[in-house]
Design a protein around this motif. Structure first.
Motif, PDB file in Angstrom:
ATOM      1  N   THR A  25       0.839  -1.188   0.000  1.00 53.38           N
ATOM      2  CA  THR A  25       0.000   0.000   0.000  1.00 53.38           C
ATOM      3  C   THR A  25       0.879   1.245   0.000  1.00 53.38           C
ATOM      4  O   THR A  25       2.015   1.213   0.456  1.00 53.38           O
ATOM      5  N   ASP A  26       0.338   2.314  -0.522  1.00 57.49           N
ATOM      6  CA  ASP A  26       1.019   3.603  -0.487  1.00 57.49           C
ATOM      7  C   ASP A  26       0.347   4.497   0.534  1.00 57.49           C
ATOM      8  O   ASP A  26      -0.869   4.465   0.695  1.00 57.49           O
ATOM      9  N   SER A  27       1.144   5.292   1.208  1.00 58.79           N
ATOM     10  CA  SER A  27       0.590   6.260   2.143  1.00 58.79           C
ATOM     11  C   SER A  27       0.144   7.491   1.351  1.00 58.79           C
ATOM     12  O   SER A  27       0.905   8.042   0.564  1.00 58.79           O
ATOM     13  N   HIS A  28      -1.076   7.891   1.558  1.00 63.10           N
ATOM     14  CA  HIS A  28      -1.602   9.073   0.874  1.00 63.10           C
ATOM     15  C   HIS A  28      -1.742  10.244   1.835  1.00 63.10           C
ATOM     16  O   HIS A  28      -2.462  11.188   1.576  1.00 63.10           O
ATOM     17  N   THR A  29      -1.002  10.155   2.945  1.00 60.88           N
ATOM     18  CA  THR A  29      -1.016  11.212   3.935  1.00 60.88           C
ATOM     19  C   THR A  29      -0.188  12.387   3.424  1.00 60.88           C
ATOM     20  O   THR A  29       0.904  12.215   2.899  1.00 60.88           O
ATOM     21  N   ILE A  30      -0.723  13.585   3.577  1.00 58.63           N
ATOM     22  CA  ILE A  30       0.012  14.789   3.197  1.00 58.63           C
ATOM     23  C   ILE A  30       0.878  15.195   4.371  1.00 58.63           C
ATOM     24  O   ILE A  30       0.424  15.270   5.506  1.00 58.63           O
ATOM     25  N   HIS A  31       2.167  15.427   4.109  1.00 54.38           N
ATOM     26  CA  HIS A  31       3.095  15.831   5.150  1.00 54.38           C
ATOM     27  C   HIS A  31       3.402  17.326   4.986  1.00 54.38           C
ATOM     28  O   HIS A  31       3.710  17.782   3.897  1.00 54.38           O
ATOM     29  N   PHE A  32       3.287  18.057   6.084  1.00 55.66           N
ATOM     30  CA  PHE A  32       3.531  19.491   6.071  1.00 55.66           C
ATOM     31  C   PHE A  32       4.823  19.817   6.809  1.00 55.66           C
ATOM     32  O   PHE A  32       5.216  19.111   7.729  1.00 55.66           O
ATOM     33  N   HIS A  33       5.478  20.888   6.419  1.00 62.83           N
ATOM     34  CA  HIS A  33       6.606  21.450   7.146  1.00 62.83           C
ATOM     35  C   HIS A  33       6.102  22.684   7.874  1.00 62.83           C
ATOM     36  O   HIS A  33       5.154  23.340   7.441  1.00 62.83           O
ATOM     37  N   GLN A  34       6.748  23.023   8.981  1.00 60.12           N
ATOM     38  CA  GLN A  34       6.418  24.250   9.683  1.00 60.12           C
ATOM     39  C   GLN A  34       7.250  25.378   9.073  1.00 60.12           C
ATOM     40  O   GLN A  34       8.465  25.258   8.934  1.00 60.12           O
ATOM     41  N   LEU A  35       6.572  26.469   8.688  1.00 58.22           N
ATOM     42  CA  LEU A  35       7.230  27.607   8.047  1.00 58.22           C
ATOM     43  C   LEU A  35       6.862  28.889   8.778  1.00 58.22           C
ATOM     44  O   LEU A  35       5.776  29.004   9.340  1.00 58.22           O
TER      45      LEU A  35
END
Length: 158
Positions: A25-35
């Protein structure tokens, strides 16, 4: 071709077969950086001592387990001694009826396959035998440090 997340040997009885383990399976979670707003500069987290408020260097940090009354401290060298090493072999401990395996208990699903085309025929024979018998091979191995996974060698996962 997809890259395996683990490569080693599948062993059962006197047979050893080079295999790779692939994520199913692929992870479809969006990963954010803190800016920082306005500059888009990345923000990094710091290691801060809760009592003093001082920043702590990574080399001064150890792991500890809270027993309720105190912490049991484990030094990095001790952690290496007690942690199981990465498995080089996926040893099938036994076979079970495929219908007895409940996929709902799996943390992640992986596909097992031959490491190269030259082993495809041998792997196919195992796959067909498991399918015909309605069996799954059960094995336990360590894929990453301190992460033990149970892997299934199942005909449908070939």
């Amino acid at each position: 071709m997809a890259r395996p997340v683990w490569a080693g040997n599948l062993a059962f009885g006197l047979v050893s077969l080079p295999v790779g383990l692939y994520t199913a399976t692929d992870s479809h979670t969006i990963h954010f950086h803190q800016l920082q707003r306005g500059t888009s500069d990345r923000i990094r987290n710091k290691r801060i001592n809760e009592r003093t408020g001082d920043q702590v260097d990574l080399g001064e940090i150890v792991k500890g387990s809270d027993t309720g009354a105190e912490y049991v401290i484990v030094e990095p060298g001790e952690l290496d001694d007690i942690a199981p090493g990465r498995s080089r072999s996926l040893e099938i401990a036994g076979f079970v009826d495929l219908e007895d395996v409940e996929p709902i208990f799996f943390d992640k699903t992986y596909y097992l396959g031959p490491r190269s085309a030259e082993y495809a025929k041998v792997y196919s024979i195992l796959e067909q035998a498991l399918a015909k018998a309605g069996k799954a091979g059960i094995a336990t191995f360590v894929m990453r440090q301190l992460s033990a996974y149970s892997a299934m060698c199942r005909a449908a996962y070939g």
